[in-house]
Design an enzyme around this catalytic site. Structure first.
Site, PDB file in Angstrom:
ATOM      1  N   ASP A   8      90.232  34.565  46.318  1.00 11.07           N
ATOM      2  CA  ASP A   8      91.844  35.529  46.935  1.00 11.07           C
ATOM      3  C   ASP A   8      91.304  35.990  48.082  1.00 11.07           C
ATOM      4  OD1 ASP A   8      93.135  36.841  47.892  1.00 11.07           O
ATOM      5  OD2 ASP A   8      93.454  38.278  45.079  1.00 11.07           O
ATOM      6  N   LYS A  70      94.372  37.722  58.073  1.00 12.34           N
ATOM      7  CA  LYS A  70      95.003  36.045  58.015  1.00 12.34           C
ATOM      8  C   LYS A  70      97.357  36.495  58.480  1.00 12.34           C
ATOM      9  CE  LYS A  70      96.403  35.958  53.027  1.00 12.34           C
ATOM     10  NZ  LYS A  70      96.308  36.129  51.238  1.00 12.34           N
ATOM     11  N   GLU A 166      99.601  32.614  45.581  1.00 13.19           N
ATOM     12  CA  GLU A 166      98.769  33.608  45.184  1.00 13.19           C
ATOM     13  C   GLU A 166      99.503  33.450  44.034  1.00 13.19           C
ATOM     14  OE1 GLU A 166      99.033  36.149  48.084  1.00 13.19           O
ATOM     15  OE2 GLU A 166      97.503  34.626  49.489  1.00 13.19           O
ATOM     16  N   ASP A 189     104.516  40.392  43.775  1.00 16.60           N
ATOM     17  CA  ASP A 189     103.238  39.885  43.971  1.00 16.60           C
ATOM     18  C   ASP A 189     102.753  41.181  45.745  1.00 16.60           C
ATOM     19  OD1 ASP A 189     100.755  40.091  45.454  1.00 16.60           O
ATOM     20  OD2 ASP A 189     100.666  37.995  45.376  1.00 16.60           O
TER      21      ASP A 189
END
Ligand code: AMP
Length: 588
Positions: A8, A70, A166, A189
């Site tokens: 992850d 990211k 994800e 999420d």
């Protein structure tokens, strides 16, 4: 054979796991910690520091400490400006880079350093070499962001066996012990930098994503920024170091307020000899955070709509991502989905566990599980008149292959320009160009060339385009590798606009199509009149002239439906003319 690890790669924190005796487990580093902050510090000399050691340097040397890489991966300069403590560089339109101590780094290079540390930790924990990995990305990552993530893995010496979304990974972690069940769940999420909502159906080991939506620039970091910007914490002339210290203290207060009603923020010797002390209440934090949390609503509604479900059809709503620990977020989910959210998953670990399970599926360690994911945005190519021709609609199950045949618009044309587009709008100019290329073919009369265009989205969500002249077999395979000029505000805006403008877009489309028809019809009518017009009587000729004038007027007015009607009327008025022409041609 080297084991496949699950990673992850988070905006804030990263984790790595591996299968052990049929169970996914997360691996700890030398300090016994499983959570690695996604932070890299570049000291003046020597190797970069990664993880907790780098995180500690963030307040001391913000300009030399890169976090949230990211947020920039696969992006171009000029897209939404982010407030970060380090310098961003690059020419407008070029891939974004970060400048630290006079050296420029691509975001994927920074991510690669994080992946290298995770890889080394895993090798220490497993006692063997690790060269293969599954890496997760937000479901709403576009093609360029997925490519760049894959590239980061390769830079870290890893073969990226699969890119997994994800929320899908989180659903795998949730559903692994419910393989016999049949149910529909939503995964909500909300992490540090991104928000994803996915709706899945489980049916005897098959995990099928029905719809996905989200925003790759919406998360806990936005709440942090809003806190810092609040008048309560306005202090003039803060040095970058003091700003970073304040930010860190506010984030810690935000975390404490998930379980307490009040948090005290104290920073001794904050500016010069002056200390800083304030109290923040949960109610104040909620006032600041509410508009940000509310931004998730439209995405949830759209995902439900795409999955053709209502909240009552769902069996569970699973919370993932650190920011879902906030009571306000839970209250929002409760209201939105009319049920108590499922918090059985550790929000920090579910995604990494799911990535590890996917690694297990690929290596054969996990059996009887099939994962069917979807693509978040429609893909297509430009056709006549500036229209987007969708080849793969959004929320299609991947991997997928789809193709269409196209022909030449002009006689003798020698090549076709294929423009690959991503987006939800009818007109090319409102979508994003992923890339373009030319396919040469043999000259042929208008409408005779046959060019097949095939789109393939692999299991990683990455697009490959193939174009082939079916006559000669000449073909081109193109991987879309360039960074896409897509900001997430733009993605969101596009989806909103596609709904808002659906009507308008349709009428634009009607006009363009009708216009193409008039462009064929008018010269054909003129030519026929010149050839055989003398055989008609005066009234017939007058009627045709009037219908031609109506078509021309509708073109000038840019009106779709009237032009369509005028075309049909002209078609009707020229029926006898067409018959005479055909009879003449046949010699009857
Ligand atoms: P993730 O990207 O899933 O690691 O989530 C990180 C985000 O969750 C950051 O914005 C954190 O500030 C936030 N977060 C972590 N723990 C808590 C907590 N206890 N309460 C509120 N937010 C939290």
């Amino acid at each position: 054979m080297s084991p496949i690890v699950g990673i992850d790669l988070g905006t804030t924190n990263s984790l790595i796991g591996a299968m052990d005796a049929g169970f996914p487990i997360l691996l700890a580093d030398a300090e016994g910690e499983r959570l690695t902050p996604s932070v890299v510090h570049f000291p003046p000399t020597g190797e970069p520091l990664v993880g907790r050691a780098a995180s500690r340097m963030r307040a001391l040397e913000p300009a030399a400490t890169v976090y949230s890489a990211k947020r920039f991966i696969g992006r171009r300069v000029g897209e939404a400006a982010d407030e970060v403590g380090f310098a961003l560089t690059g020419e407008r339109g070029a891939p974004m880079r970060m400048r630290v101590r006079g050296h420029d780094y691509a975001p994927e290079e920074v991510s690669a350093l994080i992946l290298k540390k995770l890889r080394a930790d895993a090798e220490r924990a497993l006692g063997c070499e690790v060269t293969r990995a599954v890496i997760t990305v937000p479901a709403y990552f576009n093609d360029a962001q997925r490519q760049a993530t894959k590239c980061a893995g390769e830079l870290a010496g890893l073969t990226v066996e699969r890119i997994v979304n994800e929320p899908t990974a989180a659903a795998l972690a949730y559903g692994l012990d419910k393989l016999g069940d049949r149910s529909k769940v939503a995964v909500f999420d909300l992490g540090g930098g991104t928000f994803d909502i996915s709706i899945l159906e489980f049916n005897e080991g098959v995990f099928q994503v029905l719809a996905t939506n989200g925003d790759t620039r919406l998360g806990g970091d936005d709440i942090d920024e809003a806190l810092i910007a609040d008048f309560k914490f306005q202090i003039s002339n803060l040095s970058p170091e003091a700003h970073a210290r304040l930010r860190e203290a506010l984030v810690m207060a935000k975390h404490r307020l998930s379980s307490e009603d009040e948090a005290r923020i104290e920073l001794p010797f904050f500016s010069g000899n002056e200390s800083f002390a304030r109290t923040l209440t949960r109610a104040e934090l909620e006032r600041i955070a509410r508009p940000i949390v509310e931004r998730t609503r439209a995405h949830c509604l759209r995902a439900l709509q795409d999955a053709k479900l209502t909240p009552a059809d769902l069996d569970d709503v699973i919370l993932v991502g650190g920011q879902t620990r906030m009571p306000l977020v839970r209250e929002f989910v409760r209201g939105m989905f009319q049920r108590e959210p499922n918090v059985s998953q550790n929000p920090d670990e579910a995604v990494a566990l799911g990535a590890t399970i996917q690694a297990g599926i690929l290596s054969g360690a996990v059996q009887n599980v099939v994962l069917l994911d979807v693509t978040p945005l429609s893909l297509g190519i430009e056709t006549f008149g500036g229209l987007m021709n969708v080849i793969i609609p959004r929320n299609s199950t991947i991997p997928i292959k789809a193709g269409e045949m196209f022909t030449n618009a002009v006689a003798g044309q020698r090549a076709m320009l294929i423009k690959v587009l991503q987006g939800e709008r009818e007109l090319v100019r409102d979508n994003w160009a992923l890339g373009e290329f030319k396919l040469a073919f043999e000259p042929a009369p208008k409408g005779h060339a046959r060019v097949g265009v095939q789109f393939e989205i692999d299991a990683n969500g990455i697009l490959h385009v193939l174009a082939r002249d079916t006559k000669t077999g000449a073909e081109k395979v193109v991987a879309m590798t360039s960074a896409v000029d897509v900001s997430d505000e733009a993605v969101e805006k596009m989806l909103e606009e596609s709904l808002e403008h659906a009507f308008e877009d349709m009428s634009d489309r009607v006009f363009v199509e009708a216009r193409l028809k008039s462009d064929e019809l008018l010269p054909a009518v003129r030519q026929a009149l010149a050839q055989v017009g003398a055989e008609l009587d005066d009234t017939e000729r007058a009627l045709i002239a009037q219908r031609v004038a109506e078509v021309e007027a509708a073109i000038a007015a840019g009106a779709g439906q009237p032009l369509k009607r005028a075309n049909t009327a002209l078609d009707d008025a020229t029926q006898r003319l067409a018959t005479i022409l055909i009879e003449r041609a046949m010699g009857t």
